[in-house]
Design a protein around this motif. Sequence first.
Motif, PDB file in Angstrom:
ATOM      1  N   SER A 196      27.172  36.131 -53.349  1.00  0.00           N
ATOM      2  CA  SER A 196      28.674  36.296 -52.607  1.00  0.00           C
ATOM      3  C   SER A 196      28.665  37.028 -51.698  1.00  0.00           C
ATOM      4  CB  SER A 196      29.337  36.371 -53.878  1.00  0.00           C
ATOM      5  OG  SER A 196      30.788  36.008 -53.318  1.00  0.00           O
ATOM      6  N   THR A 199      33.239  46.075 -59.355  1.00  0.00           N
ATOM      7  CA  THR A 199      32.270  46.375 -58.119  1.00  0.00           C
ATOM      8  C   THR A 199      32.031  47.822 -57.953  1.00  0.00           C
ATOM      9  OG1 THR A 199      33.297  44.368 -56.930  1.00  0.00           O
ATOM     10  CG2 THR A 199      31.949  45.788 -55.690  1.00  0.00           C
ATOM     11  N   LEU A 252      29.856  39.999 -48.857  1.00  0.00           N
ATOM     12  CA  LEU A 252      30.525  41.294 -48.884  1.00  0.00           C
ATOM     13  C   LEU A 252      31.464  41.433 -47.568  1.00  0.00           C
ATOM     14  CD1 LEU A 252      27.920  43.686 -50.084  1.00  0.00           C
ATOM     15  CD2 LEU A 252      30.297  43.236 -51.195  1.00  0.00           C
ATOM     16  N   PRO A 298      33.638  42.706 -52.423  1.00  0.00           N
ATOM     17  CA  PRO A 298      33.860  41.146 -52.199  1.00  0.00           C
ATOM     18  C   PRO A 298      34.535  40.323 -51.500  1.00  0.00           C
ATOM     19  CG  PRO A 298      33.704  42.060 -54.477  1.00  0.00           C
ATOM     20  CD  PRO A 298      33.935  43.041 -53.728  1.00  0.00           C
ATOM     21  N   VAL A 340      29.516  38.959 -56.396  1.00  0.00           N
ATOM     22  CA  VAL A 340      28.633  40.250 -56.037  1.00  0.00           C
ATOM     23  C   VAL A 340      28.024  41.128 -57.312  1.00  0.00           C
ATOM     24  CG1 VAL A 340      28.732  42.307 -55.001  1.00  0.00           C
ATOM     25  CG2 VAL A 340      30.018  40.733 -54.070  1.00  0.00           C
ATOM     26  N   THR A 341      28.696  41.414 -58.313  1.00  0.00           N
ATOM     27  CA  THR A 341      28.004  42.109 -59.457  1.00  0.00           C
ATOM     28  C   THR A 341      27.310  40.817 -60.442  1.00  0.00           C
ATOM     29  OG1 THR A 341      30.247  42.067 -60.542  1.00  0.00           O
ATOM     30  CG2 THR A 341      29.816  44.012 -59.661  1.00  0.00           C
TER      31      THR A 341
END
Length: 404
Positions: A38, A333, A40, A22, A358-359
């Motif tokens: 979001s 993550t 990476l 992230p 992200v997660t």
Amino acid sequence: MTDCVACGAGTLVEFADLGGIPVLCGVHYATRDEAVASPLGRMLLGYCENCAYVRNLGFDPQIMVYDTTMDTNLHHSAAFRGFSTDLVEGLAERHELAGRRILDIGCGQGEFLRELCEHTGATGFGFDPMYAGTPGPDSSGAFFVSGRAPLAEPAQLPDFDFVTSRHWFEHEDDPYAFLTALRERAGDREVRGYIEVPDAGYDLATAGWEVIYPHVSYFDSVALAAIVERAGWHVIAEGTWFSGMFRYIEFSTRPSGPARTGREDVGRPQDAGRLFWPDHTAARDRQLNAVRGFAERHRRELDRWHTTLAALRDSGQRPVLWGAGSRGVQFLTQVDPKVELSAVVDVNPRKWGRFLPVTGHRVDSPETLREIQPGAVVITNPAYTDEIARSLTELGLDAQILTA
Ligand SMILES: [Zn+2]
């Protein structure tokens, strides 16, 4: 090949590829969809064989944008606040800061600079693109700007006697330019400074939860002293504190050391006077060993945590994570991408009900653990073990604490 920005003498060699992680690990989102979308960024670590400086070779400053919606603030923790207060008292005494002008770059929400000004009567100038308070002067004697310090134009920097920068220097794309701009602005005057960063020796000798996208550089004692001296400053003190997780360096435009106080060095903020001067060759070799073993250690830690969490879930322990800061986000993550933990909690109310990048884990108040009754609480920061253990007791929970 990339030249080493710290010592200026080596080139950086790739040693670990963590893939996409992230970029905005300090952001928490209003909806799960936004959180999952979001961005990476690539984490490709390289090191200098000459000075052990470590850098993300995949860093792209164009995608790492800081704004006032971010919250990387550590001041919600009582342990960090206590440490900061000790540090304020130590710096004020060692550097006779009463009535002086202090520049704080990466001031966060201004807590540290405000306390420094209130304690010493100094005038402060704080810069941070994440500063979300009212810009301008406040009653502490500090003046805040929500934005970056004008390092590309040193003449535009406020005149200062002392510069502080805590947990920002490692975010700079060009840390050498950061230090040379300050040195140029200091000119012929006696000016001193204090920089604090996460200790690379700690971060890279452990699982690597602090290897996060916003951290471009990783400094141990040798690399940090090398870059400070190469930029024209004289090192007057250095070391680590806060359970060895933070590294600091104090420097001056004068070569003679801290003549204002006559003290040579400090160990801890509350224990000024202890002489500590590391053997740089031994320190560098220790760091090179940590760096060379990092990729394998990181992989082993991920395997261990996948196994541990699966076993806890299978035995009905309902494992949770306490701490949704950048270390927590990195842990989630890498270890819980499928969101199988029973909860993620944090003491910062600004994060409650919001979602991690992200997660997409939702962050809740520690109070929610009363209902979940977890058998195991995972933490990623050992410095907060006592504080979290006390909170669990207050919540009436009897859960084991596992430190990642
Ligand atoms: Zn180097």
